[in-house]
Design a protein around this motif. Structure first.
Motif, PDB file in Angstrom:
ATOM      1  N   TRP A 245       0.849  -1.178   0.000  1.00 13.80           N
ATOM      2  CA  TRP A 245       0.000   0.000   0.000  1.00 13.80           C
ATOM      3  C   TRP A 245       0.889   1.234   0.000  1.00 13.80           C
ATOM      4  CZ3 TRP A 245      -5.238  -0.677  -0.107  1.00 13.80           C
ATOM      5  CH2 TRP A 245      -5.714  -1.948   0.215  1.00 13.80           C
ATOM      6  N   LEU A 246       0.326   2.347  -0.386  1.00 23.13           N
ATOM      7  CA  LEU A 246       1.035   3.618  -0.270  1.00 23.13           C
ATOM      8  C   LEU A 246       1.022   4.051   1.197  1.00 23.13           C
ATOM      9  CD1 LEU A 246      -0.492   5.452  -3.359  1.00 23.13           C
ATOM     10  CD2 LEU A 246       1.667   4.202  -3.219  1.00 23.13           C
ATOM     11  N   ASP A 247       1.826   5.029   1.529  1.00 21.26           N
ATOM     12  CA  ASP A 247       1.831   5.595   2.873  1.00 21.26           C
ATOM     13  C   ASP A 247       0.478   6.264   3.123  1.00 21.26           C
ATOM     14  OD1 ASP A 247       2.350   7.869   4.881  1.00 21.26           O
ATOM     15  OD2 ASP A 247       4.211   6.696   4.989  1.00 21.26           O
ATOM     16  N   HIS A 248      -0.062   6.130   4.333  1.00 20.68           N
ATOM     17  CA  HIS A 248      -1.383   6.709   4.644  1.00 20.68           C
ATOM     18  C   HIS A 248      -1.415   8.223   4.480  1.00 20.68           C
ATOM     19  CE1 HIS A 248      -2.506   2.789   6.189  1.00 20.68           C
ATOM     20  NE2 HIS A 248      -3.753   3.230   6.200  1.00 20.68           N
ATOM     21  N   ARG A 249      -0.255   8.883   4.601  1.00 19.96           N
ATOM     22  CA  ARG A 249      -0.216  10.343   4.437  1.00 19.96           C
ATOM     23  C   ARG A 249      -0.560  10.773   3.020  1.00 19.96           C
ATOM     24  NH1 ARG A 249       5.665  11.219   6.662  1.00 19.96           N
ATOM     25  NH2 ARG A 249       5.804   9.188   5.656  1.00 19.96           N
ATOM     26  N   VAL A 250      -0.556   9.815   2.088  1.00 20.28           N
ATOM     27  CA  VAL A 250      -0.879  10.160   0.705  1.00 20.28           C
ATOM     28  C   VAL A 250      -2.306  10.698   0.602  1.00 20.28           C
ATOM     29  CG1 VAL A 250      -1.740   7.903  -0.091  1.00 20.28           C
ATOM     30  CG2 VAL A 250      -0.565   9.406  -1.685  1.00 20.28           C
ATOM     31  N   MET A 251      -3.197  10.252   1.483  1.00 18.16           N
ATOM     32  CA  MET A 251      -4.573  10.758   1.423  1.00 18.16           C
ATOM     33  C   MET A 251      -4.625  12.249   1.754  1.00 18.16           C
ATOM     34  SD  MET A 251      -7.112   7.717   2.589  1.00 18.16           S
ATOM     35  CE  MET A 251      -6.290   7.164   4.069  1.00 18.16           C
TER      36      MET A 251
ATOM     37  N   ALA B 296     -15.274  16.006  -3.166  1.00 17.30           N
ATOM     38  CA  ALA B 296     -14.111  15.319  -3.743  1.00 17.30           C
ATOM     39  C   ALA B 296     -13.008  15.146  -2.700  1.00 17.30           C
ATOM     40  CB  ALA B 296     -13.591  16.094  -4.953  1.00 17.30           C
ATOM     41  N   ILE B 297     -12.787  16.181  -1.891  1.00 17.34           N
ATOM     42  CA  ILE B 297     -11.759  16.109  -0.844  1.00 17.34           C
ATOM     43  C   ILE B 297     -12.090  15.008   0.166  1.00 17.34           C
ATOM     44  CG2 ILE B 297     -10.882  17.360   1.179  1.00 17.34           C
ATOM     45  CD1 ILE B 297     -10.918  19.902  -0.622  1.00 17.34           C
ATOM     46  N   LEU B 298     -13.362  14.853   0.483  1.00 12.52           N
ATOM     47  CA  LEU B 298     -13.769  13.849   1.461  1.00 12.52           C
ATOM     48  C   LEU B 298     -13.821  12.438   0.900  1.00 12.52           C
ATOM     49  CD1 LEU B 298     -16.672  15.754   3.266  1.00 12.52           C
ATOM     50  CD2 LEU B 298     -14.402  15.211   4.192  1.00 12.52           C
ATOM     51  N   LEU B 299     -14.326  12.282  -0.318  1.00 14.68           N
ATOM     52  CA  LEU B 299     -14.633  10.947  -0.834  1.00 14.68           C
ATOM     53  C   LEU B 299     -13.561  10.319  -1.719  1.00 14.68           C
ATOM     54  CD1 LEU B 299     -18.388  11.564  -1.722  1.00 14.68           C
ATOM     55  CD2 LEU B 299     -17.436  10.557   0.368  1.00 14.68           C
ATOM     56  N   LEU B 300     -12.859  11.115  -2.515  1.00 13.45           N
ATOM     57  CA  LEU B 300     -11.936  10.524  -3.490  1.00 13.45           C
ATOM     58  C   LEU B 300     -10.663   9.924  -2.895  1.00 13.45           C
ATOM     59  CD1 LEU B 300     -12.305  12.964  -6.523  1.00 13.45           C
ATOM     60  CD2 LEU B 300     -13.374  10.722  -6.157  1.00 13.45           C
ATOM     61  N   PRO B 301      -9.960  10.606  -1.987  1.00  7.80           N
ATOM     62  CA  PRO B 301      -8.705  10.013  -1.498  1.00  7.80           C
ATOM     63  C   PRO B 301      -8.828   8.615  -0.884  1.00  7.80           C
ATOM     64  CG  PRO B 301      -8.699  12.344  -1.056  1.00  7.80           C
ATOM     65  CD  PRO B 301     -10.078  11.999  -1.547  1.00  7.80           C
ATOM     66  N   PRO B 302      -9.844   8.322  -0.058  1.00  9.84           N
ATOM     67  CA  PRO B 302      -9.939   6.929   0.431  1.00  9.84           C
ATOM     68  C   PRO B 302     -10.166   5.911  -0.691  1.00  9.84           C
ATOM     69  CG  PRO B 302     -11.273   8.388   1.788  1.00  9.84           C
ATOM     70  CD  PRO B 302     -10.824   9.187   0.598  1.00  9.84           C
ATOM     71  N   TRP B 303     -10.918   6.308  -1.697  1.00 10.04           N
ATOM     72  CA  TRP B 303     -11.161   5.430  -2.843  1.00 10.04           C
ATOM     73  C   TRP B 303      -9.855   5.208  -3.599  1.00 10.04           C
ATOM     74  CZ3 TRP B 303     -13.719   7.373  -7.921  1.00 10.04           C
ATOM     75  CH2 TRP B 303     -13.913   6.312  -8.794  1.00 10.04           C
ATOM     76  N   TRP B 304      -9.122   6.291  -3.875  1.00  8.76           N
ATOM     77  CA  TRP B 304      -7.845   6.174  -4.570  1.00  8.76           C
ATOM     78  C   TRP B 304      -6.871   5.313  -3.775  1.00  8.76           C
ATOM     79  CZ3 TRP B 304      -7.386  12.138  -5.469  1.00  8.76           C
ATOM     80  CH2 TRP B 304      -8.275  12.519  -6.477  1.00  8.76           C
ATOM     81  N   PHE B 305      -6.885   5.474  -2.442  1.00  4.63           N
ATOM     82  CA  PHE B 305      -5.965   4.719  -1.596  1.00  4.63           C
ATOM     83  C   PHE B 305      -6.206   3.216  -1.731  1.00  4.63           C
ATOM     84  CE2 PHE B 305      -4.521   2.835   2.401  1.00  4.63           C
ATOM     85  CZ  PHE B 305      -3.219   3.302   2.426  1.00  4.63           C
ATOM     86  N   ARG B 306      -7.462   2.806  -1.816  1.00  5.84           N
ATOM     87  CA  ARG B 306      -7.782   1.377  -1.960  1.00  5.84           C
ATOM     88  C   ARG B 306      -7.319   0.813  -3.296  1.00  5.84           C
ATOM     89  NH1 ARG B 306     -12.376   3.161   0.586  1.00  5.84           N
ATOM     90  NH2 ARG B 306     -13.615   3.218  -1.295  1.00  5.84           N
TER      91      ARG B 306
END
Length: 164
Positions: free
Chosen positions: A13-19, A65-75
């Motif tokens: 996985w990427l580093d969690h700070r990426v979100m 977008a700020i709330l919803l996209l980063p967790p989706w991208w992280f997965r």
């Protein structure tokens, strides 16, 4: 088809700070569009609704977008390095799986833009002899990125091939 190689998700996985980094990027992009609309709406009274309504709509879209996209991208985004290849998976609507054999790697770079530095992150770019372009692993801890670049350099040096 026993013994056949199956495409599987890369393990890392990427580093969690990426979100937080992605959220900052979306926030900056939203602000670049919304702030001029707000300024124009405040300065040009007859056209105020034509500027402020789109600014409000784009602000709401940006916040969602700020709330919803980063967790989706992280997965979705993953990476892995083996002695044979660099594996990445990314994309949003169209997922992209990349496999870069070690024998095809030409250069390995690390990049840290201003926002990435603020979050302690780096990008490792693996340039190959491929028309598809470089393989990028974004959102790694900067120490991990440096170690990965060293490891890739060592592995590619020890791998036979001419990277063409």
């Amino acid at each position: 088809m026993s013994g056949a190689t199956r495409l599987r998700p890369p393990r890392n996985w990427l580093d969690h700070r990426v979100m937080a980094w992605w959220r900052a990027q979306v926030g900056v992009l939203t602000a670049v569009v919304v702030v001029p609309l707000l300024i124009l709406g405040l300065l040009i009274a007859p056209a105020r609704p034509w500027f402020l309504i789109p600014a409000a709509v784009l602000t709401v879209v940006g916040l969602l977008a700020i709330l919803l996209l980063p967790p989706w991208w992280f997965r979705i985004h993953r990476w892995e390095v083996t002695d044979q290849a660099v594996y990445t998976r990314g994309g949003v609507l169209w997922q992209v799986w990349r496999v870069a054999p070690m024998s095809r790697i030409q250069t390995v770079d690390t990049v840290r833009g201003p926002l990435q530095r603020a979050f302690g992150l780096s990008t490792v770019t693996v340039t190959t002899a491929s028309s598809a372009g470089a393989v990028k692993i974004e959102g790694l801890d900067h120490e991990q990125a440096a170690e990965l670049a060293e490891e890739l350099t060592r592995i590619t040096h020890d791998t036979p091939g001419d990277a063409t």
